[in-house]
Design a protein around this motif. Sequence first.
Motif, mmCIF file in Angstrom:
data_model
loop_
_atom_site.group_PDB
_atom_site.id
_atom_site.type_symbol
_atom_site.label_atom_id
_atom_site.label_comp_id
_atom_site.label_asym_id
_atom_site.label_seq_id
_atom_site.Cartn_x
_atom_site.Cartn_y
_atom_site.Cartn_z
ATOM 1 N N ILE A 1 -10.558 2.998 4.223
ATOM 2 C CA ILE A 1 -8.962 2.209 5.541
ATOM 3 C C ILE A 1 -8.873 3.674 6.403
ATOM 4 C CG2 ILE A 1 -7.087 1.973 4.849
ATOM 5 C CD1 ILE A 1 -7.726 1.349 2.500
ATOM 6 N N LEU B 1 1.484 2.811 2.871
ATOM 7 C CA LEU B 1 1.428 3.482 3.437
ATOM 8 C C LEU B 1 2.265 3.405 4.771
ATOM 9 C CD1 LEU B 1 -2.336 3.022 3.935
ATOM 10 C CD2 LEU B 1 -1.477 5.016 3.358
ATOM 11 N N VAL C 1 -12.665 4.293 -0.148
ATOM 12 C CA VAL C 1 -11.648 3.514 -1.096
ATOM 13 C C VAL C 1 -12.265 2.521 -2.597
ATOM 14 C CG1 VAL C 1 -9.175 3.136 -0.349
ATOM 15 C CG2 VAL C 1 -11.316 1.665 0.228
ATOM 16 N N SER D 1 0.883 -1.514 0.002
ATOM 17 C CA SER D 1 -0.194 -0.042 0.177
ATOM 18 C C SER D 1 0.605 1.381 -0.248
ATOM 19 C CB SER D 1 -1.154 -0.106 1.272
ATOM 20 O OG SER D 1 -0.189 0.186 2.177
ATOM 21 N N LEU E 1 -3.749 -2.576 7.821
ATOM 22 C CA LEU E 1 -4.970 -2.118 7.356
ATOM 23 C C LEU E 1 -6.328 -2.181 7.945
ATOM 24 C CD1 LEU E 1 -2.459 -0.817 5.340
ATOM 25 C CD2 LEU E 1 -4.278 -1.260 3.910
ATOM 26 N N ARG F 1 -7.502 7.544 9.960
ATOM 27 C CA ARG F 1 -7.812 7.421 8.798
ATOM 28 C C ARG F 1 -6.782 7.696 7.259
ATOM 29 N NH1 ARG F 1 -12.711 8.376 11.985
ATOM 30 N NH2 ARG F 1 -14.433 7.174 11.616
ATOM 31 N N TYR F 2 -7.276 7.155 6.219
ATOM 32 C CA TYR F 2 -6.078 7.218 4.813
ATOM 33 C C TYR F 2 -6.922 8.642 4.202
ATOM 34 C CZ TYR F 2 -5.137 6.505 -0.419
ATOM 35 O OH TYR F 2 -4.409 6.444 -1.152
ATOM 36 N N ASP F 3 -6.463 9.327 3.918
ATOM 37 C CA ASP F 3 -6.783 10.917 3.605
ATOM 38 C C ASP F 3 -7.455 10.629 2.252
ATOM 39 O OD1 ASP F 3 -4.476 10.587 1.692
ATOM 40 O OD2 ASP F 3 -3.513 12.254 2.538
ATOM 41 N N ARG F 4 -7.282 9.866 1.745
ATOM 42 C CA ARG F 4 -7.854 9.471 0.483
ATOM 43 C C ARG F 4 -9.537 9.250 0.120
ATOM 44 N NH1 ARG F 4 -2.751 9.921 -4.600
ATOM 45 N NH2 ARG F 4 -1.555 11.221 -2.932
ATOM 46 N N ASN F 5 -9.972 8.285 0.795
ATOM 47 C CA ASN F 5 -11.076 7.708 1.567
ATOM 48 C C ASN F 5 -11.742 8.826 0.508
ATOM 49 O OD1 ASN F 5 -9.843 5.399 3.003
ATOM 50 N ND2 ASN F 5 -10.734 6.367 4.664
ATOM 51 N N PHE G 1 -5.364 2.780 8.882
ATOM 52 C CA PHE G 1 -4.105 1.950 9.044
ATOM 53 C C PHE G 1 -3.303 3.281 10.593
ATOM 54 C CE2 PHE G 1 -3.315 5.844 6.541
ATOM 55 C CZ PHE G 1 -1.669 6.053 6.907
ATOM 56 N N LEU H 1 -5.239 0.189 -2.215
ATOM 57 C CA LEU H 1 -5.601 1.317 -2.489
ATOM 58 C C LEU H 1 -6.725 1.735 -3.715
ATOM 59 C CD1 LEU H 1 -2.263 3.412 -1.332
ATOM 60 C CD2 LEU H 1 -4.391 2.244 0.496
#
Length: 413
Positions: free
Chosen positions: A118, A94, A136, A92, A104, A130-134, A120, A181
């Motif tokens: 996501i 990450l 996914v 990923s 994750l 939290r993943y900043d591009r949610n 992580f 991702l």
Amino acid sequence: MEKAYNESDRQQLVYSARRGWLNDPNGLCYFNGAYHLFHQHNPYSSAWEAMHWNHAVSTDLVHWQELGTVLAPDETGAVWSGGAVVDTHNTSGLGENNGIPPILLFYTAAGSVHTQGIAFSTDGGATFRRYDRNPVIGPLTQDKERDPAVIWDDKAGVWRLMLYLGDKSREFALFQSDDLLAWQETSRLTIPGGRECPDMLMMTDEVTGARQVIVLEANGNYLAGSFDGGRFVAANSGRFFQRSETGRGIYAGQTFKNIPDDRIVYLAWQQDFVRNKVFSQSMTMPVELRLRQGALLAQPVPELKVLRCEEDTGCHELCFATGGETRYLTIYGNDIAFDGMAREVRIGAAKLRYPASGTLHWRLFVDRNTMTLFEDEGRLWYGCAIHRWANTPLIGYVKPQNLEIHHLRSIWQ
């Protein structure tokens, strides 16, 4: 034992949250010597609402330490169920090059629309963000699609994700990804009798040696087969646990990911009555899954034997055998019949078919709120909520032959 874990309504053989409502286990995984259990949780009430993810850890699958909330509702909605991946090779991207692979968590953001996101950890599961591009995976069906489950397909060299698409279609969608991702849908499938909370696992048949993919759902129904490109091709089907007719039984489990030596351990929600205003519900006992000639078998993990003790604690394991005769058993006022003529077990209104003919060996676990029955080879697993009737003994007047009673200490000690 802490008072908070010794209330009269508290299960003593399985995990429950210190406060609030609990349901589906989420994000089960093993990392660095610890089993990580996340679960659906309402920390503010003993009723279902405003789902969070709570976190607990164990080194032995028996004794658990509750760590607290890792994901709370935000502007995208409540945090519904999902799975976990230990991204060993940092596919990923990450990870932080600190020698610790990212963990994750895949979850459903249950807002006005449902999307998949996501969160992580880069510190071994101590903290998550939290993943900043949610998201996914964006909205698909407008039917509360939910419960993403992810595995690595080593044959194809891709990640695969399975998602429930809602109660209108009862379909599950399959996706694939190279990096965890970016996801592309590849096919859809149904599991007969299936609804929500899917899981996927790779298992080796202990008789044939064949490597198979198992897809399963919340009610214990499963398909065994293989991936053909992005499609799942089923070869066998079955059900590896039975559910109570009352709707208070085993439900919505998943397997721990990343356990060494291909060991498969499954944990589910043990549905119960709401018995007080402080906490409610528990997990099942963890069970070890095996595959024999395409059939999935479930047995309590051997680690549970550490709970056996000499003192009568009010929690017990009963071991006994039945054959072609009919045997009756009453547990704290709850009747069970092992009917050798009809080849069935009757517990309350439930009728469970014997898994085989001849002599059968049974293990019955009695907790404060539940009974859990296993056929010793793993071919039948059933759990139900019970009420203990006042002034009734553990066992009534009729006892099975060759009965062994093991008293069990609390996991909270």
